[in-house]
Scaffold this active site. Structure first.
Site, short mmCIF file in Angstrom:
data_model
loop_
_atom_site.label_atom_id
_atom_site.label_comp_id
_atom_site.label_asym_id
_atom_site.label_seq_id
_atom_site.Cartn_x
_atom_site.Cartn_y
_atom_site.Cartn_z
N HIS A 177 -8.39 -14.80 -0.51
CA HIS A 177 -7.32 -13.61 -0.30
C HIS A 177 -6.27 -14.71 -1.09
CE1 HIS A 177 -4.61 -10.16 -0.88
NE2 HIS A 177 -5.58 -9.40 -0.78
N GLY A 178 -5.22 -13.68 -1.86
CA GLY A 178 -4.11 -14.50 -2.24
C GLY A 178 -3.25 -14.89 -0.52
N ASP A 179 -2.11 -15.92 -0.73
CA ASP A 179 -1.41 -15.53 0.57
C ASP A 179 -0.17 -14.72 0.38
OD1 ASP A 179 0.22 -16.58 -0.86
OD2 ASP A 179 0.61 -18.80 0.16
N THR A 218 -0.68 -17.45 -7.03
CA THR A 218 0.34 -17.72 -7.75
C THR A 218 1.39 -17.31 -8.61
OG1 THR A 218 -3.01 -18.53 -8.38
CG2 THR A 218 -1.28 -19.41 -10.59
N TYR A 257 -11.53 -3.29 5.19
CA TYR A 257 -12.98 -3.63 4.59
C TYR A 257 -13.82 -4.05 6.02
CZ TYR A 257 -10.52 -6.73 1.58
OH TYR A 257 -9.35 -7.79 0.63
N ASP A 280 22.77 25.52 -4.67
CA ASP A 280 21.89 25.81 -5.30
C ASP A 280 21.39 26.78 -5.99
OD1 ASP A 280 19.35 25.56 -6.34
OD2 ASP A 280 18.57 25.48 -3.92
N TYR A 331 -2.71 2.64 -3.10
CA TYR A 331 -2.27 1.69 -3.00
C TYR A 331 -1.07 1.32 -3.68
CZ TYR A 331 -3.85 -3.54 -1.29
OH TYR A 331 -4.48 -4.28 -0.33
C1 SPV Z 1 14.71 23.30 -3.06
O1 SPV Z 1 13.35 22.07 -2.53
O2 SPV Z 1 15.49 22.20 -4.14
C2 SPV Z 1 13.74 23.91 -3.02
C3 SPV Z 1 13.29 24.16 -1.68
O3 SPV Z 1 13.87 24.41 -4.42
S1 SPV Z 1 14.05 25.34 -0.69
O4 SPV Z 1 15.44 24.01 -0.87
O5 SPV Z 1 13.63 25.25 0.31
O6 SPV Z 1 14.32 26.33 -0.99
MG MG Z 2 14.68 24.33 -5.26
#
Ligand code: SPV
Ligand code: MG
Length: 431
Positions: A89-91, A122, A75, A204, A43
């Site tokens: 329960h609260g609404d 509330t 439940y 990257d 939750y």
């Molecule tokens: C990233 O999300 O930067 C990762 C995973 O390193 S991957 O891009 O698959 O290398």
């Molecule tokens: Mg990465």
């Protein structure tokens, strides 16, 4: 005397809870269910006190005649055991994904003529303040940091989604769905180097420096409470990586994943199409063990990422490395693959699990995306990371909008696929 059942998902008692008990007393003796830790984390209600303390707290409230454990969000079990005449329960459960819980209760009660009582929620200044405080507490480093380890123990599989900004953080934090009578949400967030770099228009290749990456973490932390797994790339020089670990741990990140590549890092999904070099086992183990010495708490995790399958070095190499990295102190293993078929990942997981029953396994099914969480869980996986899907879904949507505005020389044609103005201005809650 009639039996009245109500379930509490809290560890702070406020006027709203007292009101529920007062209302319940009008119908009979009041039995309060205390939601188990496992159910509470589903939750995203993370307990700040133990289950025993929660039981005590609620048992001592005026008007409560008994407390029981409610093990599941739904439940079925408690209603079968207690057979209450009324469930109160609260609404607030009349709308949104919580409606699924109410529907479940209604169905169960209808089988024997039980009734639901929806009590007006509330929502005064005091209740607002306490709820805000509970949330803020969960964002504090000492609470957030330990949550990943706790989740690994409480959840069959921990689900993390990529985030790279406050906005994507909010999506990870708040998205809840009801599907097939179950309520689901993400457990954790992944600060991907790919998506953090992409959001800045950079490749990257570790060109986005740590100071900038920390800013991203801070933006995410400002608006969320869920635990963070940080993509630490290669970690750079060992002498630098120890500083990264120190900072991440201090600010409340739960884990860093560091990959066994060296030199100019390229994204793993390029595989062998570009020049990428894997570190030696000895050097990478040294990086891990030095970082482990710096760590101050038991809660932070240093997860070693193995690139042997990405770089086509074979399964034996991957397994040897896994064993060596765990010996060097790694708190988890991430195994990566860019194959469409999950076979090599599953083979790795099965063979690793045969020799190591406990070290958490992390996987990133970007390429082998047909596999389900349940199948991964069966092969011993503990954390699944959806590493880039938010960025990849946003980009085509934004590009199409840009193209259409250029095409039609106005924005009307794109309007019906946009978030309504009213929703965007109310998306962010003010303090
Ligand atoms: C990233 O999300 O930067 C990762 C995973 O390193 S991957 O891009 O698959 O290398
Ligand atoms: Mg990465």
């Amino acid at each position: 005397m009639k039996k009245v059942y109500t379930c509490f998902t809290t560890d702070f008692i406020h006027e709203g809870h007292k009101n529920i008990i007062r209302e319940s007393q009008k119908y009979g003796e009041v039995i309060v269910g205390v939601l188990s830790d496992e159910a509470m984390v589903r939750y995203n209600r993370y307990p700040s006190i133990s289950f025993k303390e929660r039981m005590e707290l609620i048992k001592n409230l005026e008007g409560v005649s008994d407390v029981v454990v409610q093990k599941e969000v739904m439940y079925d079990q408690v209603i079968k055991e207690i057979h209450p005449d009324y469930v109160v329960h609260g609404d607030n459960w009349l709308e949104g994904p919580m409606r699924a819980i109410r529907d479940n209760v209604e169905k169960l009660l209808s089988e024997y003529g039980g009734k639901i009582i929806d009590v007006p929620y509330t929502y005064n200044e005091d209740v607002r303040r306490i709820e805000l405080r509970m949330k803020e507490l969960m964002a504090m480093p000492e609470y957030r940091r330990k949550r990943l380890k706790q989740l690994i123990n409480l959840r069959p599989i921990v689900k993390a989604i990529e985030v790279h900004s406050g906005l994507t953080g909010l999506i990870a934090e708040k998205t809840v769905v009801e599907h097939d009578g179950e309520i689901d949400q993400f457990d954790a967030m992944w600060i991907s180097s790919l998506c953090d770099s992409t959001a800045k228009g950079k490749p990257d290749i570790e060109v986005v420096d740590m100071t900038s990456r920390y800013r991203t973490i801070d933006d995410v932390m400002e608006v969320t409470t869920k635990p963070i797994i940080f993509d630490g790339d290669t970690g750079g020089k060992t002498e630098h990586f120890v500083y990264t670990v120190r900072t991440l741990e201090r600010i409340g990140v739960s884990a860093v994943i560091v990959e066994d590549k060296i030199g100019l890092k390229k994204n793993s999904l390029f595989g062998t199409e570009v020049v990428q070099k894997q570190d030696t086992i000895k050097h990478f183990c040294h990086k891990i063990s030095e970082a482990k010495k710096i760590q101050l708490t038991d809660e932070f995790m240093i997860i070693a990422r193995i690139e042997s399958l990405i770089l086509e070095q074979g399964m034996e190499d991957a397994l040897n490395r896994a064993e060596a990295y765990v010996k060097a102190g790694a708190d988890g293993i991430m195994i990566h693959s860019r194959k469409k078929d999950p076979a090599e990942i599953l083979e790795f997981c099965d063979r690793f699990r045969a020799q190591d029953k406990t070290t958490p396994i992390v996987v990133v099914p970007s390429s082998y995306n047909t596999i389900t969480e349940a199948e991964l869980e069966k092969h011993g996986v503990n954390i699944v990371i959806y590493a880039n899907q938010l960025t990849r879904s946003a980009f085509p949507a934004m590009e199409q909008t840009a193209k259409d505005i250029l095409k039609y020389h106005r924005a009307k044609e794109v309007d019906d696929r946009l978030l309504p103005i009213k929703d965007i201005i109310t998306l962010i809650n003010e303090l």
